[in-house]
Design a protein around this motif. Structure first.
Motif, short mmCIF file in Angstrom:
data_model
loop_
_atom_site.label_atom_id
_atom_site.label_comp_id
_atom_site.label_asym_id
_atom_site.label_seq_id
_atom_site.Cartn_x
_atom_site.Cartn_y
_atom_site.Cartn_z
N ASN A 68 -12.86 -6.32 -7.98
CA ASN A 68 -13.96 -6.77 -7.15
C ASN A 68 -14.59 -5.61 -6.39
OD1 ASN A 68 -13.74 -9.50 -7.83
ND2 ASN A 68 -12.13 -9.82 -6.32
N SER A 69 -13.84 -4.54 -6.20
CA SER A 69 -14.33 -3.37 -5.46
C SER A 69 -14.90 -2.33 -6.42
CB SER A 69 -13.18 -2.75 -4.66
OG SER A 69 -12.18 -2.29 -5.55
N ILE A 70 -15.62 -1.38 -5.85
CA ILE A 70 -16.22 -0.32 -6.67
C ILE A 70 -15.53 1.03 -6.43
CG2 ILE A 70 -18.47 -1.40 -6.93
CD1 ILE A 70 -19.45 0.42 -4.63
N ASP A 71 -14.30 1.00 -5.92
CA ASP A 71 -13.58 2.25 -5.69
C ASP A 71 -13.06 2.83 -7.00
OD1 ASP A 71 -11.39 0.72 -6.32
OD2 ASP A 71 -10.65 0.58 -4.29
N LYS A 72 -12.20 3.82 -6.91
CA LYS A 72 -11.75 4.54 -8.10
C LYS A 72 -10.49 3.98 -8.74
CE LYS A 72 -14.03 8.71 -6.79
NZ LYS A 72 -14.69 9.55 -7.70
N ARG A 73 -10.07 2.82 -8.38
CA ARG A 73 -8.86 2.24 -8.96
C ARG A 73 -9.11 1.87 -10.42
NH1 ARG A 73 -5.47 1.30 -4.50
NH2 ARG A 73 -6.62 1.48 -2.57
N THR A 74 -8.03 1.98 -11.25
CA THR A 74 -8.26 1.82 -12.69
C THR A 74 -7.27 0.94 -13.43
OG1 THR A 74 -6.92 3.75 -13.26
CG2 THR A 74 -9.26 4.14 -12.85
N ASP A 75 -6.05 0.77 -12.94
CA ASP A 75 -5.04 0.12 -13.77
C ASP A 75 -4.51 -1.17 -13.14
OD1 ASP A 75 -3.07 0.88 -11.87
OD2 ASP A 75 -2.57 2.70 -12.99
N PHE A 76 -3.62 -1.83 -13.88
CA PHE A 76 -3.10 -3.11 -13.41
C PHE A 76 -2.25 -2.98 -12.15
CE2 PHE A 76 -4.38 -4.72 -17.59
CZ PHE A 76 -4.97 -5.91 -17.20
N ASN A 77 -1.59 -1.86 -11.96
CA ASN A 77 -0.85 -1.65 -10.72
C ASN A 77 -1.82 -1.57 -9.54
OD1 ASN A 77 1.58 -1.10 -9.17
ND2 ASN A 77 0.69 0.93 -8.90
N ASP A 78 -2.94 -0.86 -9.72
CA ASP A 78 -3.96 -0.81 -8.68
C ASP A 78 -4.49 -2.21 -8.38
OD1 ASP A 78 -3.83 2.00 -8.62
OD2 ASP A 78 -5.48 2.22 -10.04
N HIS A 80 -2.96 -5.04 -8.79
CA HIS A 80 -1.91 -5.76 -8.08
C HIS A 80 -1.90 -5.39 -6.60
CE1 HIS A 80 2.41 -5.88 -6.70
NE2 HIS A 80 2.15 -7.14 -6.94
N GLN A 81 -2.02 -4.10 -6.32
CA GLN A 81 -1.98 -3.63 -4.94
C GLN A 81 -3.19 -4.08 -4.12
OE1 GLN A 81 0.71 -2.11 -3.62
NE2 GLN A 81 1.62 -2.39 -5.64
N THR A 82 -4.36 -4.14 -4.75
CA THR A 82 -5.58 -4.44 -4.00
C THR A 82 -5.97 -5.92 -4.01
OG1 THR A 82 -6.97 -3.93 -5.92
CG2 THR A 82 -6.55 -2.15 -4.35
N GLU A 83 -5.67 -6.62 -5.12
CA GLU A 83 -6.16 -8.00 -5.23
C GLU A 83 -5.06 -9.02 -5.51
OE1 GLU A 83 -9.82 -8.30 -7.47
OE2 GLU A 83 -10.22 -6.18 -7.09
N GLY A 84 -3.83 -8.54 -5.65
CA GLY A 84 -2.70 -9.46 -5.75
C GLY A 84 -2.22 -9.72 -7.17
N VAL A 85 -0.97 -10.15 -7.21
CA VAL A 85 -0.30 -10.37 -8.50
C VAL A 85 -0.93 -11.52 -9.29
CG1 VAL A 85 1.51 -11.91 -7.64
CG2 VAL A 85 1.96 -10.46 -9.61
#
Length: 124
Positions: A68-78, A80-85
């Motif tokens: 949902n964000s436009i930051d630099k996150r790229t993978d499923f771990n990111d 999980h950390q930002t939007e939940g499992v």
């Protein structure tokens, strides 16, 4: 089965090995979404592996993290950390369900083909 390639540069080799071991199973690639790069390497390498599998008549699907964000996150771990499992489970789970349906259809087709071959053999 779950297999980790560890690096997208190795993905085609890992996909080939899995396809050789499980030739009648659809494969789900949970790839990175390198959306902030000029070339989205995570998706591109997964698509290369898909093309190789398609040549072997093996179905494959891509599970791609959607942020949902436009930051630099790229993978499923990111993700999980930002939007939940739950979001991770929904994306990967839907692709697994799709793969299971493909596998069931393939099994039914194989069973029908075997029945037809047995029927033809019995007539001879």
């Amino acid at each position: 089965a779950v297999v980790v390639a560890g690096d997208c540069g190795n993905l085609s080799n890992v996909a080939r090995a899995i396809a050789d071991k499980y030739p009648n199973k659809a494969i789900v690639f949970a790839c990175d979404n390198d959306r902030n790069n000029e070339v989205n390497v995570g998706i591109a390498k997964a698509q290369e592996a898909q093309a190789m599998l398609k040549d072997k008549n093996i179905n494959s699907l891509l599970a791609v993290p959607q942020f949902n964000s436009i930051d630099k996150r790229t993978d499923f771990n990111d993700l999980h950390q930002t939007e939940g499992v739950e979001k991770v489970k929904n994306i990967i789970g839907s692709k697994i369900q799709e793969a299971l349906k493909i596998n069931q259809i393939k099994q039914m087709k194989n069973a029908n083909t075997q029945k037809k071959q047995q029927s033809v053999g019995a007539r001879r």
